[in-house]
Motif scaffolding. Structure first.
Motif, PDB file in Angstrom:
ATOM      1  N   THR A 147     -21.539 -75.004 -18.953  1.00 58.67           N
ATOM      2  CA  THR A 147     -21.978 -73.682 -19.558  1.00 58.67           C
ATOM      3  C   THR A 147     -22.272 -72.735 -18.450  1.00 58.67           C
ATOM      4  OG1 THR A 147     -24.637 -74.160 -19.240  1.00 58.67           O
ATOM      5  CG2 THR A 147     -23.454 -75.035 -21.248  1.00 58.67           C
ATOM      6  N   PRO A 160     -23.778 -66.477 -24.476  1.00 57.48           N
ATOM      7  CA  PRO A 160     -23.774 -67.767 -24.145  1.00 57.48           C
ATOM      8  C   PRO A 160     -24.918 -68.343 -23.279  1.00 57.48           C
ATOM      9  CG  PRO A 160     -21.577 -66.565 -23.792  1.00 57.48           C
ATOM     10  CD  PRO A 160     -22.501 -65.547 -24.181  1.00 57.48           C
ATOM     11  N   GLN A 161     -25.573 -67.229 -22.577  1.00 52.55           N
ATOM     12  CA  GLN A 161     -26.573 -67.746 -21.715  1.00 52.55           C
ATOM     13  C   GLN A 161     -27.804 -68.568 -22.670  1.00 52.55           C
ATOM     14  OE1 GLN A 161     -28.015 -64.745 -19.157  1.00 52.55           O
ATOM     15  NE2 GLN A 161     -26.041 -64.267 -18.225  1.00 52.55           N
ATOM     16  N   SER A 162     -27.631 -68.278 -24.008  1.00 50.85           N
ATOM     17  CA  SER A 162     -28.462 -68.730 -24.866  1.00 50.85           C
ATOM     18  C   SER A 162     -28.119 -69.783 -25.655  1.00 50.85           C
ATOM     19  CB  SER A 162     -29.078 -67.821 -25.814  1.00 50.85           C
ATOM     20  OG  SER A 162     -29.410 -66.580 -25.285  1.00 50.85           O
ATOM     21  N   VAL A 163     -26.985 -70.574 -25.145  1.00 48.99           N
ATOM     22  CA  VAL A 163     -26.261 -71.629 -25.839  1.00 48.99           C
ATOM     23  C   VAL A 163     -27.348 -72.711 -26.239  1.00 48.99           C
ATOM     24  CG1 VAL A 163     -25.552 -72.814 -23.537  1.00 48.99           C
ATOM     25  CG2 VAL A 163     -24.307 -73.188 -25.777  1.00 48.99           C
ATOM     26  N   HIS A 164     -28.212 -73.176 -25.566  1.00 47.28           N
ATOM     27  CA  HIS A 164     -29.200 -74.033 -25.842  1.00 47.28           C
ATOM     28  C   HIS A 164     -29.873 -73.822 -27.246  1.00 47.28           C
ATOM     29  CE1 HIS A 164     -27.648 -76.198 -22.676  1.00 47.28           C
ATOM     30  NE2 HIS A 164     -28.311 -75.479 -21.896  1.00 47.28           N
ATOM     31  N   GLN A 214     -17.727 -71.692 -16.019  1.00 43.29           N
ATOM     32  CA  GLN A 214     -16.867 -72.838 -16.869  1.00 43.29           C
ATOM     33  C   GLN A 214     -15.467 -72.498 -16.007  1.00 43.29           C
ATOM     34  OE1 GLN A 214     -18.855 -70.776 -19.309  1.00 43.29           O
ATOM     35  NE2 GLN A 214     -19.089 -72.147 -20.843  1.00 43.29           N
ATOM     36  N   LEU A 250     -22.738 -63.766 -29.965  1.00 46.49           N
ATOM     37  CA  LEU A 250     -22.662 -64.859 -29.291  1.00 46.49           C
ATOM     38  C   LEU A 250     -23.112 -64.627 -27.886  1.00 46.49           C
ATOM     39  CD1 LEU A 250     -22.454 -67.868 -28.672  1.00 46.49           C
ATOM     40  CD2 LEU A 250     -20.151 -67.461 -28.692  1.00 46.49           C
ATOM     41  N   SER A 287     -19.086 -66.393 -17.003  1.00 53.36           N
ATOM     42  CA  SER A 287     -17.892 -67.408 -17.500  1.00 53.36           C
ATOM     43  C   SER A 287     -17.264 -67.891 -16.280  1.00 53.36           C
ATOM     44  CB  SER A 287     -16.911 -66.944 -18.318  1.00 53.36           C
ATOM     45  OG  SER A 287     -16.415 -65.721 -17.769  1.00 53.36           O
ATOM     46  N   GLY A 305     -24.972 -74.206 -29.677  1.00 49.75           N
ATOM     47  CA  GLY A 305     -23.513 -74.118 -29.491  1.00 49.75           C
ATOM     48  C   GLY A 305     -23.107 -72.814 -29.463  1.00 49.75           C
ATOM     49  N   HIS A 306     -21.774 -72.702 -29.212  1.00 47.37           N
ATOM     50  CA  HIS A 306     -20.994 -71.352 -29.258  1.00 47.37           C
ATOM     51  C   HIS A 306     -20.491 -71.070 -30.715  1.00 47.37           C
ATOM     52  CE1 HIS A 306     -20.658 -72.619 -24.956  1.00 47.37           C
ATOM     53  NE2 HIS A 306     -21.132 -71.390 -24.620  1.00 47.37           N
ATOM     54  N   ARG A 307     -21.460 -70.475 -31.599  1.00 49.66           N
ATOM     55  CA  ARG A 307     -21.130 -70.410 -32.963  1.00 49.66           C
ATOM     56  C   ARG A 307     -21.106 -68.912 -33.195  1.00 49.66           C
ATOM     57  NH1 ARG A 307     -22.729 -74.817 -35.141  1.00 49.66           N
ATOM     58  NH2 ARG A 307     -24.299 -76.354 -33.744  1.00 49.66           N
TER      59      ARG A 307
END
Ligand code: KIV
Length: 283
Positions: A75, A162-166, A68, A160, A65, A170-172
């Motif tokens: 990301t 975050p490295q797989s955000v794409h 960011q 969630l 993180s 999104g951050h769901r």
């Protein structure tokens, strides 16, 4: 706190060189049965690490993180191993009691177990981390097994990721439908079986986090996963009011950002008004 003083709640495991009871991985596992809850926070520099350590935090995570919060990326995807090493070394210098956990950045463990071991060894040897964290379930079970066999303590990260955000779009919230929930539970069991020392559960329903926690003998650490995990993790900037972002799962315990800005405004004003420095500040 002096070197000789112990933090309340410390589990006697390893006496550090200056008499402080260091938090160890077996001690964290024990906390699942004995409590108190494990407290984890991210930190990215020596000053933050020292404050977290003095406050009694059990585990300091050098999270990717930092992409960011500190480096200004959108990301965590662009964060490099060299950046993680740089910040992990800085955090290492601030810690005496807390366990140091470092994130493996995107691309540093996905290619092969060999590459994962090679990069994790760097975080342990050059960064001073005591354990590393990787994101993902089933596809990384073999990697966790191989790393564990190589004496690299690995924490998993599910929900969630975050490295797989794409891929996630999104951050769901994750794990909401029965099939997704079943997969998270199965992934958690498989990671435990492969030797993971614990699992971060991010942004999943509280009931699912409670089910995963009850199913495992290793600790779960939640962020946006309700109160029933064995511990909680929060991002430094979200906790103390340094981030622009607000999350339902976070609580701001201070408004340090506003205080810093006000302090700097006062400094700007006083220099311009020639109120600082005064004669007392002269040598
Ligand atoms: O990078 C990070 O800060 C994390 C926490 C949100 C668990 O992985």
């Amino acid at each position: 706190m002096t070197d000789e003083e112990q933090m309340p709640g410390a589990q006697p495991e390893t006496r550090g060189t200056r008499g402080v009871e260091r938090v160890t991985i077996p001690a964290l596992k024990l906390r699942k049965q004995t409590g108190p809850k494990i407290v984890m926070v991210t930190a990215y520099d020596c000053v933050a690490a020292r404050l977290a350590d003095r406050a009694g935090v059990d585990v300091v995570l050098v999270g990717d993180s930092l992409g960011q919060t500190v480096l200004g990326y959108d990301t965590t995807v662009p964060v490099t191993l060299e950046e993680m090493l740089h910040h992990t070394r800085a955090v290492r210098r601030g810690l005496r009691r807390a366990l140091l956990l470092a994130d493996m950045p995107f691309g540093s463990y996905q290619v092969s177990p060999e590459e994962a071991i090679h990069n994790a060894v760097r975080l342990l040897k050059e960064g001073g981390a005591q354990a590393v964290k990787i994101e993902g379930g089933q596809p990384f079970v073999e990697t966790v097994r191989r790393m564990t066999e190589a004496s690299i303590p690995v924490m998993g990260h599910l929900g969630l990721t975050p490295q797989s955000v794409h891929m996630l779009g999104g951050h769901r919230v994750q794990g909401q439908d029965p099939e997704a929930a079943r997969r998270i539970l199965a992934d958690a069991r498989a990671l435990e079986e492969a030797g993971a020392i614990g699992i971060v559960l991010e942004t999943i329903p509280a009931a699912l986090a409670a089910e995963v926690t009850a199913a495992l003998s290793i600790p779960t650490i939640g962020i946006g996963a309700g109160p029933d995990c064995d511990g909680q993790v929060q991002v430094w900037h979200d906790l103390i009011g340094l981030s622009q972002r607000t999350f339902r799962h976070a609580r701001r315990y201070a408004e340090v950002g506003t205080q810093i800005e006000n302090a700097l405004r006062a400094y700007v004003e006083e220099v311009r008004q020639m109120q600082f420095p005064t004669r007392e500040h002269s040598l």
